[in-house]
Design an enzyme around this catalytic site. Sequence first.
Site, short mmCIF file in Angstrom:
data_model
loop_
_atom_site.label_atom_id
_atom_site.label_comp_id
_atom_site.label_asym_id
_atom_site.label_seq_id
_atom_site.Cartn_x
_atom_site.Cartn_y
_atom_site.Cartn_z
N ILE A 8 0.85 -1.19 0.00
CA ILE A 8 0.00 0.00 0.00
C ILE A 8 0.88 1.24 0.00
O ILE A 8 1.62 1.48 0.96
CB ILE A 8 -0.91 0.04 1.24
N GLY A 10 1.62 5.14 0.51
CA GLY A 10 1.00 6.08 1.43
C GLY A 10 0.29 5.36 2.56
O GLY A 10 -0.85 5.69 2.91
N SER A 12 1.22 5.07 5.83
CA SER A 12 1.57 5.43 7.21
C SER A 12 0.47 6.20 7.93
O SER A 12 0.52 6.35 9.15
CB SER A 12 2.86 6.25 7.22
N GLY A 14 -3.92 8.00 7.51
CA GLY A 14 -5.14 8.19 6.75
C GLY A 14 -5.76 6.93 6.21
O GLY A 14 -5.76 5.87 6.85
N SER A 131 -10.81 9.35 -6.56
CA SER A 131 -11.68 10.19 -5.75
C SER A 131 -12.97 10.44 -6.51
O SER A 131 -12.96 10.54 -7.75
CB SER A 131 -11.01 11.53 -5.44
N TYR A 144 -6.83 19.00 -8.29
CA TYR A 144 -7.01 17.70 -7.64
C TYR A 144 -7.97 16.82 -8.45
O TYR A 144 -7.69 15.65 -8.71
CB TYR A 144 -7.55 17.90 -6.22
#
Length: 269
Positions: A8, A10, A12, A14, A131, A144
């Site tokens: 995975i 990112g 660490s 969220g 997203s 974004y």
Amino acid sequence: MKSKTVLITGGSSGIGKAIGIYLTTKGYNVYGTTRNIAKYPNFNDFKLVQMDVRNAQSIKDCIDEVLTNEVRLDVVINNAGVGITGPLEETPSEEIVNAFDTNFSGPLNVIKAVLPIMRKQQKGLIINITSIAGYMGLPYRGIYSATKGALEIITESLRMETKSFGINITCLAPGDFATNIASGRYHAPVIKNSPYEKVYGDTLKAIDKDVDNGGNPIQVAKKVHGIIEAKNPKIHYKVGTFFQKFSIILKRVLPDNWYEKLLMNYSSK
């Protein structure tokens, strides 16, 4: 049979951390990545390795480390990303480039590195975390939205290019979830006397409120688990509130001008 190995990006904090913890409870062998492992000396929820998705050598070193300990790499979840807000006119070009380097080029860099491994295995699953914002151009969040929308589209292409190798590629689009993304997000400053000052300032407050009041990221983790367990994963998945998911349907059925007015009214609240 040995449990599946999951990587995975990112991982660490969220959503990535929530996914890693949940998959660990389900018996998966989980590795998460972070750009600076020195910041997490006491991290013990699952194995943590260093990786910067913007750097090809960093990606190679990370994958080599995983495969030194594991026989296979079964699942890769491209979750690493950065938030960015601001009027396009007032957003520094270097911040726009960084957002695309991290949210779009970053996952592609990881995919390029793992495809030969999965092709040799004749099996593998790649889940790109996008997203719901990637389905629409949102005011003051256009960069974004563009990075995530681009990742949605290229997932469709990659899926067809790699299907004959036994590799599945899919994407999962979350809505707003309560994470620390706001603290790490770049937002263009609200400039006094700017033509965007009031509307952008109000929008920024609303964005922070939406994140703070967002759902539990465990919902995303459960959805990821369902995708991994699916025999034939779909191309696109969404997870979020009814209105967030329904907004995508509305875009398909409403005239463009009506939908634009709906988004502007919602964003101004």
